[in-house]
Design a protein around this motif. Structure first.
Motif, PDB file in Angstrom:
ATOM      1  N   ALA A 214       0.829  -1.219   0.000  1.00 29.18           N
ATOM      2  CA  ALA A 214       0.000   0.000   0.000  1.00 29.18           C
ATOM      3  C   ALA A 214       0.860   1.265   0.000  1.00 29.18           C
ATOM      4  CB  ALA A 214      -1.005   0.000   1.154  1.00 29.18           C
ATOM      5  N   TRP A 215       2.071   1.152  -0.518  1.00 29.38           N
ATOM      6  CA  TRP A 215       2.949   2.317  -0.660  1.00 29.38           C
ATOM      7  C   TRP A 215       3.157   2.640  -2.133  1.00 29.38           C
ATOM      8  CZ3 TRP A 215       5.124   5.924   2.425  1.00 29.38           C
ATOM      9  CH2 TRP A 215       5.050   5.719   3.817  1.00 29.38           C
ATOM     10  N   GLU A 216       2.944   3.902  -2.477  1.00 23.37           N
ATOM     11  CA  GLU A 216       3.368   4.422  -3.774  1.00 23.37           C
ATOM     12  C   GLU A 216       4.824   4.819  -3.610  1.00 23.37           C
ATOM     13  OE1 GLU A 216       0.824   7.654  -4.904  1.00 23.37           O
ATOM     14  OE2 GLU A 216      -0.961   6.378  -4.905  1.00 23.37           O
TER      15      GLU A 216
ATOM     16  N   ARG B 132       4.001   7.924  -0.951  1.00 21.33           N
ATOM     17  CA  ARG B 132       2.737   8.096  -0.245  1.00 21.33           C
ATOM     18  C   ARG B 132       2.198   6.750   0.213  1.00 21.33           C
ATOM     19  NH1 ARG B 132      -3.173  10.051  -2.148  1.00 21.33           N
ATOM     20  NH2 ARG B 132      -2.799   8.551  -3.794  1.00 21.33           N
ATOM     21  N   HIS B 133       1.796   6.694   1.477  1.00 19.75           N
ATOM     22  CA  HIS B 133       1.166   5.482   2.008  1.00 19.75           C
ATOM     23  C   HIS B 133      -0.326   5.559   1.739  1.00 19.75           C
ATOM     24  CE1 HIS B 133       0.035   2.695   5.504  1.00 19.75           C
ATOM     25  NE2 HIS B 133       0.517   1.967   4.518  1.00 19.75           N
ATOM     26  N   ARG B 134      -0.890   4.447   1.289  1.00 22.31           N
ATOM     27  CA  ARG B 134      -2.320   4.358   0.960  1.00 22.31           C
ATOM     28  C   ARG B 134      -2.964   3.289   1.856  1.00 22.31           C
ATOM     29  NH1 ARG B 134      -3.478   5.195  -4.487  1.00 22.31           N
ATOM     30  NH2 ARG B 134      -5.625   5.045  -3.735  1.00 22.31           N
TER      31      ARG B 134
ATOM     32  N   GLU C 115      -5.778   2.765   2.947  1.00 24.39           N
ATOM     33  CA  GLU C 115      -7.131   2.313   2.607  1.00 24.39           C
ATOM     34  C   GLU C 115      -7.122   1.132   1.641  1.00 24.39           C
ATOM     35  OE1 GLU C 115      -6.127   5.210  -0.718  1.00 24.39           O
ATOM     36  OE2 GLU C 115      -5.646   5.036   1.409  1.00 24.39           O
ATOM     37  N   LEU C 116      -5.978   0.855   1.017  1.00 28.55           N
ATOM     38  CA  LEU C 116      -5.878  -0.245   0.056  1.00 28.55           C
ATOM     39  C   LEU C 116      -5.696  -1.576   0.779  1.00 28.55           C
ATOM     40  CD1 LEU C 116      -3.511   1.332  -2.617  1.00 28.55           C
ATOM     41  CD2 LEU C 116      -6.006   1.169  -2.673  1.00 28.55           C
TER      42      LEU C 116
END
Length: 146
Positions: free
Chosen positions: A58-60, A92-94, A96-97
């Motif tokens: 879940a990291w870009e 960016r950490h996401r 929610e994924l």
């Protein structure tokens, strides 16, 4: 029977001396690996690395270079893998994924934490890629020809 290597990518993501790993459940054991996976049809190596990292952690991330290209034959099944290992920085950490189903969790670890338990490495490529990254040099992404 035709011999065919499996093309895989891995991403070594560093942030202030810590590295992004995944904990996977493979062959009845929890093991650590870099975010990694197979190249899919109609995908570049860089696209595969970005996709696998996002799906598993879940990291870009932004790719910053190539660590190396590795040939590895797994002793467990005799399959040969060609691993292209990228270096990256977190963007960016996401949270929610959802992570891929075989991923237990993503976690940040130091080299020392990884080396503390060799029985939990997915393969010897895990510390080897990390040590190659730390030793340098980092190679240009311009080496890739899509």
């Amino acid at each position: 029977m035709t011999w065919q290597p499996h093309i895989t990518v891995a991403t070594l993501v560093e942030d202030q001396g810590r590295f992004l790993f995944v904990e996977e459940f493979k062959a009845g054991q929890h093991v650590f690996n870099q975010p990694a996976g197979h190249l899919e049809p109609n995908e570049t190596l860089a696209q595969a690395a970005l996709r696998e990292t996002l799906e598993e952690t879940a990291w870009e991330v932004e790719l910053t270079g190539l660590v190396g290209i590795y040939l590895y034959t797994a002793p467990s099944n005799g399959v040969t893998y060609q691993r292209i290992c990228f270096a990256a920085r977190p963007v960016r950490h996401r949270p929610e994924l959802s992570l891929d189903s075989d991923i237990v969790r993503a976690l940040w670890m130091t080299r020392e934490q990884l080396l503390a338990d060799p029985t939990r490495w997915r393969s010897e490529l895990v510390p080897r890629c990390l040590d190659d990254y730390l030793a340098g040099p980092l190679h240009s992404l311009a080496l890739l020809r899509d």
